[in-house]
Scaffold this active site. Structure first.
Site, short mmCIF file in Angstrom:
data_model
loop_
_atom_site.label_atom_id
_atom_site.label_comp_id
_atom_site.label_asym_id
_atom_site.label_seq_id
_atom_site.Cartn_x
_atom_site.Cartn_y
_atom_site.Cartn_z
N ILE A 63 -10.39 -10.61 -22.63
CA ILE A 63 -9.35 -11.44 -23.25
C ILE A 63 -8.13 -11.55 -22.34
O ILE A 63 -7.43 -12.57 -22.36
CB ILE A 63 -8.98 -10.91 -24.66
CG1 ILE A 63 -8.18 -11.97 -25.44
CG2 ILE A 63 -8.19 -9.63 -24.60
CD1 ILE A 63 -8.93 -13.21 -25.76
N ARG A 77 -8.56 -14.59 -20.26
CA ARG A 77 -8.46 -15.87 -20.99
C ARG A 77 -7.01 -16.18 -21.37
O ARG A 77 -6.54 -17.30 -21.20
CB ARG A 77 -9.35 -15.82 -22.24
CG ARG A 77 -10.84 -15.80 -21.90
CD ARG A 77 -11.69 -15.52 -23.13
NE ARG A 77 -11.50 -16.51 -24.16
CZ ARG A 77 -11.84 -16.33 -25.45
NH1 ARG A 77 -12.40 -15.19 -25.83
NH2 ARG A 77 -11.64 -17.28 -26.33
N SER A 91 -3.68 -1.92 -14.57
CA SER A 91 -5.08 -1.60 -14.87
C SER A 91 -5.27 -0.12 -14.63
O SER A 91 -4.47 0.52 -13.94
CB SER A 91 -5.99 -2.40 -13.93
OG SER A 91 -7.33 -1.98 -14.05
N ARG A 92 -6.36 0.40 -15.17
CA ARG A 92 -6.66 1.79 -14.85
C ARG A 92 -7.07 1.91 -13.39
O ARG A 92 -6.89 2.93 -12.77
CB ARG A 92 -7.77 2.30 -15.78
CG ARG A 92 -7.34 2.40 -17.24
CD ARG A 92 -8.51 2.61 -18.14
NE ARG A 92 -9.49 1.54 -17.95
CZ ARG A 92 -10.71 1.53 -18.45
NH1 ARG A 92 -11.12 2.54 -19.18
NH2 ARG A 92 -11.52 0.52 -18.23
N HIS A 125 -4.02 0.46 -28.48
CA HIS A 125 -2.85 -0.38 -28.76
C HIS A 125 -1.63 0.47 -29.13
O HIS A 125 -0.52 0.23 -28.64
CB HIS A 125 -3.14 -1.37 -29.91
CG HIS A 125 -4.08 -2.47 -29.51
ND1 HIS A 125 -4.51 -3.45 -30.39
CD2 HIS A 125 -4.70 -2.76 -28.34
CE1 HIS A 125 -5.32 -4.28 -29.77
NE2 HIS A 125 -5.47 -3.88 -28.52
N LYS A 142 -4.92 -8.45 -31.37
CA LYS A 142 -5.43 -8.07 -32.67
C LYS A 142 -6.67 -7.20 -32.50
O LYS A 142 -7.33 -7.33 -31.47
CB LYS A 142 -5.74 -9.27 -33.55
CG LYS A 142 -6.59 -10.39 -32.93
CD LYS A 142 -7.97 -10.14 -32.37
CE LYS A 142 -9.05 -9.55 -33.17
NZ LYS A 142 -10.34 -9.43 -32.38
N ASP A 148 -12.90 -5.85 -35.35
CA ASP A 148 -12.95 -6.90 -34.35
C ASP A 148 -12.90 -8.30 -34.96
O ASP A 148 -12.23 -9.19 -34.44
CB ASP A 148 -14.21 -6.77 -33.49
CG ASP A 148 -14.05 -7.56 -32.19
OD1 ASP A 148 -13.13 -7.23 -31.43
OD2 ASP A 148 -14.78 -8.53 -31.97
#
Ligand code: NAP
Length: 358
Positions: A30, A33, A51-52, A104, A122, A203
């Protein structure tokens, strides 16, 4: 920190016309996008990504044109996690969080503590206790915070609500909504991983719930049924919401079966059915009791995430801490409904170990 070669020209400061410098946390599906739509947003600078891993951070920055990238320190002894470095960067104005659900809470809390405005994917958190804590933190710090339920901001959704509130279909009596697809079992994918908050409920059910609560408000009672797999995540669930005077909503989400993926809102004077998928409908079918059926169509220049991004920027520039289109109370109430559904399904996650959680 790694300096990229492509970052767009940076701006001076905040203010009504200021360019906002965005930071993106995580480089998964996501994140790509939404970032493609972020690149189309007015007065936005794609400034930093974390990022990791160094490779993912640099590749993402290169692909989308971020000026800098941050990554975890594998030794664990140096500068710490990539996202904490991004939050420590004073040039970042607002962050978009695109980690799996289970992260989150930790990531958004760190962003708010560092003084950043936040747009978080979300479901907002894994449970309502986490959601309340983040809302309280944003409120006390004077920061903008919003759950990225992109459906709420789409022209088609706003038009449907305008029709419903304007009485086009009379008094709403029931809502039916579904979202499902047969997902291949992969224990390494966040969809199936209990530690990541896996399963259909967290999800997918957010979208049917978005339509039900938009049309009917928050219910007086909830009943959930579903099936958990061997790892303890739900592969399918049905939720019934009850409202005063017998109004109701029937919602299904599934990782096993494909469905029409639509929402139907039925009232005393007609009905509205969204096109599929209900999370980003391009049509609304409106049928009224005089026998008229018409279809309204909605064109999109981008994938559709731009509307939530635009609302985030608008609110920050206006000095708002929450959006009237996605207020904190709705985010917390949806998490409470998901908690209730989970308790009936026997669905538990490691995040629930926190005090006060479901
Ligand atoms: N609005 C929408 O339409 C929509 C669509 C899909 C998903 N989502 C939401 O977006 C979130 C991410 O979904 P996704 O499909 O993008 O997942 P994904 O492809 O698995 O990507 C998640 C990314 O988060 C990072 N990550 C993974 N595990 C982590 C961990 N344990 N700790 C910290 N970071 C971790 C990784 O990025 P790095 O390796 O770079 O750290 C990973 O690529 C979910 O909450 C999902 O519900 C929203």
């Amino acid at each position: 920190m790694t300096a990229g070669k492509a970052g767009r020209a940076s701006s001076s400061s905040t203010g009504p016309d200021a360019v906002l410098r965005w930071g993106v946390v995580a480089t998964g599906r996501i994140a790509h996008r939404v970032t493609r739509d972020l690149a189309c947003l007015e007065d936005a600078e794609l400034y930093a990504v974390s990022s990791r891993s160094k490779g993912s951070a640099q590749a993402f920055a290169e692909e989308h044109g971020f000026a800098v990238s941050y990554h975890d320190d594998p030794s664990g002894s140096g500068s710490g996690s990539g996202f904490r470095q991004l939050f420590a960067d004073p040039r970042v104005d607002v962050v978009y969080v695109a980690t799996p659900h289970a992260q989150h809470f930790k990531v958004v809390r760190a962003a708010l503590e560092a003084g950043k405005h936040v747009l978080c994917e979300k479901p907002f958190t894994v449970n309502a206790a986490e959601a309340r804590e983040l809302v309280d933190l944003a409120r006390s710090r004077g920061l903008f915070l919003m759950e990225a339920v992109w459906t709420r901001f789409l022209p088609a959704t706003r038009r449907a609500l305008e029709l419903i509130r304007g009485g086009a279909i009379g008094t709403v009596r029931w809502v039916q909504a579904d979202l499902g697809f047969p997902a291949a079992y992969d224990p390494n994918d966040r969809l199936w991983d209990p530690a990541a908050g896996g399963g259909a409920l967290l999800d997918l059910a957010v979208y049917p719930l978005t339509w039900a609560t938009a049309a009917l408000g928050f219910p007086t009672a909830l009943a959930a049924n579903g099936h958990l797999n061997q790892d303890g995540v739900d592969v399918q669930n049905t939720i019934t919401l009850e409202y005063p005077e017998g109004a109701a909503a029937q919602l299904t989400s599934s990782l096993q079966a494909a469905g029409p993926g639509t929402a139907t809102i039925s009232g005393t004077a007609g009905w509205i059915r969204t096109g599929s998928p209900l999370y980003n409908p391009k049509t609304l079918e409106i049928c009224t009791l005089d026998g008229t059926t018409r279809v309204e169509e909605f064109e999109e220049e981008t994938e559709g995430f731009i509307h939530e991004l635009r609302e985030t920027a608008r609110c920050i520039r206006a000095g708002l801490q929450e959006s009237p289109l996605m207020p904190w109370k709705d985010t917390v109430q949806v998490m409470q409904l998901l908690d209730q559904a989970r308790s009936q399904l026997g669905l538990h996650y490691p995040n629930d170990q926190r005090a006060g959680a479901a």
